[in-house]
Design a protein around this motif. Structure first.
Motif, PDB file in Angstrom:
ATOM      1  N   MET A 194       5.379 -11.056   4.516  1.00  0.00           N
ATOM      2  CA  MET A 194       5.225  -9.653   3.958  1.00  0.00           C
ATOM      3  C   MET A 194       6.484  -9.214   3.204  1.00  0.00           C
ATOM      4  O   MET A 194       7.509  -9.941   3.475  1.00  0.00           O
ATOM      5  CB  MET A 194       5.248  -8.381   5.225  1.00  0.00           C
ATOM      6  CG  MET A 194       3.898  -8.677   6.042  1.00  0.00           C
ATOM      7  SD  MET A 194       3.947  -7.525   7.174  1.00  0.00           S
ATOM      8  CE  MET A 194       2.453  -7.793   7.941  1.00  0.00           C
ATOM      9  N   THR A 195       6.436  -8.579   2.010  1.00  0.00           N
ATOM     10  CA  THR A 195       7.364  -8.074   1.188  1.00  0.00           C
ATOM     11  C   THR A 195       7.394  -6.486   1.243  1.00  0.00           C
ATOM     12  O   THR A 195       6.930  -5.835   1.847  1.00  0.00           O
ATOM     13  CB  THR A 195       7.228  -8.604  -0.326  1.00  0.00           C
ATOM     14  OG1 THR A 195       6.141  -7.795  -0.691  1.00  0.00           O
ATOM     15  CG2 THR A 195       6.685 -10.126  -0.251  1.00  0.00           C
ATOM     16  N   ALA A 198      -6.809   2.754   3.568  1.00  0.00           N
ATOM     17  CA  ALA A 198      -5.664   2.276   4.107  1.00  0.00           C
ATOM     18  C   ALA A 198      -4.848   1.285   2.933  1.00  0.00           C
ATOM     19  O   ALA A 198      -3.476   1.451   3.106  1.00  0.00           O
ATOM     20  CB  ALA A 198      -5.716   1.395   5.228  1.00  0.00           C
ATOM     21  N   GLN A 199      -5.505   0.345   2.408  1.00  0.00           N
ATOM     22  CA  GLN A 199      -4.846  -0.098   1.461  1.00  0.00           C
ATOM     23  C   GLN A 199      -4.214   0.619   0.132  1.00  0.00           C
ATOM     24  O   GLN A 199      -3.143   0.305  -0.127  1.00  0.00           O
ATOM     25  CB  GLN A 199      -5.888  -1.280   0.800  1.00  0.00           C
ATOM     26  CG  GLN A 199      -6.316  -2.426   1.729  1.00  0.00           C
ATOM     27  CD  GLN A 199      -7.311  -3.442   0.939  1.00  0.00           C
ATOM     28  OE1 GLN A 199      -8.355  -2.733   0.685  1.00  0.00           O
ATOM     29  NE2 GLN A 199      -6.965  -4.519   0.896  1.00  0.00           N
ATOM     30  N   ALA A 200      -5.034   1.584  -0.067  1.00  0.00           N
ATOM     31  CA  ALA A 200      -4.510   2.444  -1.225  1.00  0.00           C
ATOM     32  C   ALA A 200      -3.316   3.341  -0.805  1.00  0.00           C
ATOM     33  O   ALA A 200      -2.530   3.384  -1.481  1.00  0.00           O
ATOM     34  CB  ALA A 200      -5.808   3.398  -1.697  1.00  0.00           C
ATOM     35  N   ARG A 201      -3.506   3.811   0.519  1.00  0.00           N
ATOM     36  CA  ARG A 201      -2.287   4.411   0.988  1.00  0.00           C
ATOM     37  C   ARG A 201      -0.863   3.539   1.205  1.00  0.00           C
ATOM     38  O   ARG A 201       0.167   4.085   0.843  1.00  0.00           O
ATOM     39  CB  ARG A 201      -2.640   5.036   2.428  1.00  0.00           C
ATOM     40  CG  ARG A 201      -1.490   5.504   3.193  1.00  0.00           C
ATOM     41  CD  ARG A 201      -1.181   6.955   2.527  1.00  0.00           C
ATOM     42  NE  ARG A 201      -2.293   7.876   2.387  1.00  0.00           N
ATOM     43  CZ  ARG A 201      -2.115   9.071   1.703  1.00  0.00           C
ATOM     44  NH1 ARG A 201      -1.009   9.326   1.019  1.00  0.00           N
ATOM     45  NH2 ARG A 201      -3.172   9.844   1.539  1.00  0.00           N
ATOM     46  N   ALA A 202      -1.149   2.368   1.263  1.00  0.00           N
ATOM     47  CA  ALA A 202       0.007   1.272   1.349  1.00  0.00           C
ATOM     48  C   ALA A 202       0.600   1.434  -0.127  1.00  0.00           C
ATOM     49  O   ALA A 202       1.719   1.304  -0.343  1.00  0.00           O
ATOM     50  CB  ALA A 202      -0.561   0.087   1.813  1.00  0.00           C
ATOM     51  N   ARG A 243       3.807  -0.431  -0.587  1.00  0.00           N
ATOM     52  CA  ARG A 243       3.868  -1.679   0.242  1.00  0.00           C
ATOM     53  C   ARG A 243       2.785  -2.536  -0.199  1.00  0.00           C
ATOM     54  O   ARG A 243       1.582  -2.000  -0.876  1.00  0.00           O
ATOM     55  CB  ARG A 243       3.931  -1.134   1.830  1.00  0.00           C
ATOM     56  CG  ARG A 243       5.073  -0.917   2.386  1.00  0.00           C
ATOM     57  CD  ARG A 243       4.675  -0.464   3.911  1.00  0.00           C
ATOM     58  NE  ARG A 243       4.140   0.764   3.834  1.00  0.00           N
ATOM     59  CZ  ARG A 243       2.938   1.224   4.357  1.00  0.00           C
ATOM     60  NH1 ARG A 243       2.118   0.097   4.404  1.00  0.00           N
ATOM     61  NH2 ARG A 243       2.757   2.217   4.320  1.00  0.00           N
ATOM     62  N   GLU A 244       2.801  -3.882   0.094  1.00  0.00           N
ATOM     63  CA  GLU A 244       2.002  -4.747   0.064  1.00  0.00           C
ATOM     64  C   GLU A 244       0.995  -5.079   0.989  1.00  0.00           C
ATOM     65  O   GLU A 244       0.310  -6.190   1.218  1.00  0.00           O
ATOM     66  CB  GLU A 244       2.476  -6.066  -0.760  1.00  0.00           C
ATOM     67  CG  GLU A 244       3.058  -5.931  -2.148  1.00  0.00           C
ATOM     68  CD  GLU A 244       3.818  -7.095  -2.629  1.00  0.00           C
ATOM     69  OE1 GLU A 244       4.285  -7.933  -1.791  1.00  0.00           O
ATOM     70  OE2 GLU A 244       4.054  -7.351  -4.038  1.00  0.00           O
ATOM     71  N   TYR A 245       1.176  -4.250   2.094  1.00  0.00           N
ATOM     72  CA  TYR A 245       0.518  -4.705   3.228  1.00  0.00           C
ATOM     73  C   TYR A 245       0.208  -3.426   4.124  1.00  0.00           C
ATOM     74  O   TYR A 245       0.999  -2.334   3.748  1.00  0.00           O
ATOM     75  CB  TYR A 245       1.350  -5.603   4.235  1.00  0.00           C
ATOM     76  CG  TYR A 245       2.577  -5.120   4.455  1.00  0.00           C
ATOM     77  CD1 TYR A 245       3.033  -4.255   5.633  1.00  0.00           C
ATOM     78  CD2 TYR A 245       3.846  -5.241   3.709  1.00  0.00           C
ATOM     79  CE1 TYR A 245       4.156  -3.868   5.654  1.00  0.00           C
ATOM     80  CE2 TYR A 245       5.120  -4.941   3.878  1.00  0.00           C
ATOM     81  CZ  TYR A 245       5.442  -4.053   4.962  1.00  0.00           C
ATOM     82  OH  TYR A 245       6.589  -3.583   5.153  1.00  0.00           O
ATOM     83  N   VAL A 246      -0.890  -3.306   5.011  1.00  0.00           N
ATOM     84  CA  VAL A 246      -1.259  -2.308   5.722  1.00  0.00           C
ATOM     85  C   VAL A 246      -0.596  -2.237   7.071  1.00  0.00           C
ATOM     86  O   VAL A 246      -0.687  -3.148   7.526  1.00  0.00           O
ATOM     87  CB  VAL A 246      -2.843  -2.472   5.820  1.00  0.00           C
ATOM     88  CG1 VAL A 246      -3.241  -1.090   6.511  1.00  0.00           C
ATOM     89  CG2 VAL A 246      -3.556  -2.074   4.372  1.00  0.00           C
TER      90      VAL A 246
END
Length: 328
Positions: free
Chosen positions: A1-2, A270-274, A279-282
């Motif tokens: 994860m980044t 949730a991806q869009a919220r990330a 962030r690149e992860y949920v």
């Protein structure tokens, strides 16, 4: 994860944007729409979450609170083609999708596209039309295409429907079919402005309405790249399991729970919220933040109730309280 500050996305103009750039795009559009839509930053943000998640938005509210203005401002901000369908009891499905017209000179038929062919399509007062006409949007919203006389026509990319429902004249409208409600990623309301917000609105609309002067802050090509960024946000197996268990719990608690399509919408939002958080992860908190607005309108709490409403929202709240994202 980044940490989301960079991504391995290609620099190709058609590839995904870095997460930081996608986030900046959303911030620009939010600020631009906010020059027109006063005091509704949360609804504007939800609309952009749905847009990034490749979904559609249902707005239920009283007349005159700015639903049409929101749709026009979004379209103008991304330099997209805006189209409006005014749903009425006598509207036909072909009035929405388009129809084949005889070309006497060529001796064949030409397809004349309907108003559904736009980047941002406003379905105004969708519940004023009978279910047969409402259903004209089913294929379009699910598959981004329409089929007329056996011939399939692709819709523009992006294709984003904002439909409004009249929440007042219940005796003069039709219920939306469950299958259609389920195609909306989120259902929201704008609500009345506060006194201060209304004073601001009145000051802005004296003379020319600001929505007529809105300038784009991005374009549809960049928006497509931001949507691809969103689609590539990592969703680890525990997060996917958490979403599935939330959906399952609503089915256990309600007469009609969230569908698998609803679970997909929740994960995509949730991806869009990330992305909005850089962030690149949920993470589970992304899911929790999106759950109510994504799932509640799909739920019938008991056999005698309507879809959505306070009882359905409580079903989602109980599911969030009962399901631990750390449990296997």
């Amino acid at each position: 994860m980044t940490d989301g500050s960079a991504t391995s996305a290609t620099d190709d103009a058609t590839g995904p944007l870095p997460v930081s750039d996608a986030r900046a795009l959303v911030e620009r559009v939010t600020e631009n729409v906010g020059r027109v839509v006063v005091g509704k930053a949360d609804v504007v943000e939800d609309a952009l979450v749905v847009l990034l998640a490749r979904g559609h938005l249902l707005l239920e509210d009283v007349p005159g609170v700015g639903k049409t203005v929101l749709a026009r401002a979004l379209a103008g901000s991304v330099d997209g083609a805006f189209s409006r369908v005014q749903f009425t009891p006598d509207l036909l499905p072909s009035d929405v999708t388009g129809t084949n017209v005889l070309d006497e000179a060529e001796g064949g038929f030409d397809f004349r596209s309907g108003p559904v062919f736009g980047n941002v399509v406003l379905g105004d007062e969708i519940n004023r039309a009978p279910p047969k006409t409402q259903s004209a949007l089913l294929e379009a919203m699910e598959e981004e295409q329409v089929t007329v006389d056996g011939e399939t026509h692709a819709l523009p990319d992006p294709f984003f429907v904002i439909a409004t429902q009249n929440a007042v004249e219940r005796d003069r409208v039709y219920d939306l079919p469950v299958a259609e409600v389920d195609r909306f990623a989120k259902k929201r309301t704008l609500g009345y402005p506060s006194v201060d917000e209304e004073v601001e609105v009145l000051g802005r609309v004296v003379g020319h309405h600001p929505v007529d002067e809105i300038e784009p802050v991005t374009d549809v090509a960049e928006l497509r790249r931001a949507r691809e960024t969103t689609a590539r946000v990592e969703t680890a197996e525990p997060v996917r399991r958490y979403v599935a268990r939330l959906a399952e719990r609503t089915r256990e608690e309600a007469a009609l729970g969230a569908s698998p399509r609803g679970a997909v919408s929740l994960l995509r939002c949730a991806q869009a919220r990330a992305v909005l958080d850089g962030r690149e992860y949920v993470v589970p908190d992304d899911v929790k933040r999106e759950a109510s607005s994504v799932l509640a309108h799909r739920i019938r709490a008991d056999a005698g109730s309507e879809l959505g409403g306070d009882a359905a929202a409580r079903v989602v709240e109980r599911a969030l309280a009962d399901v631990d994202p750390e449990d296997p």
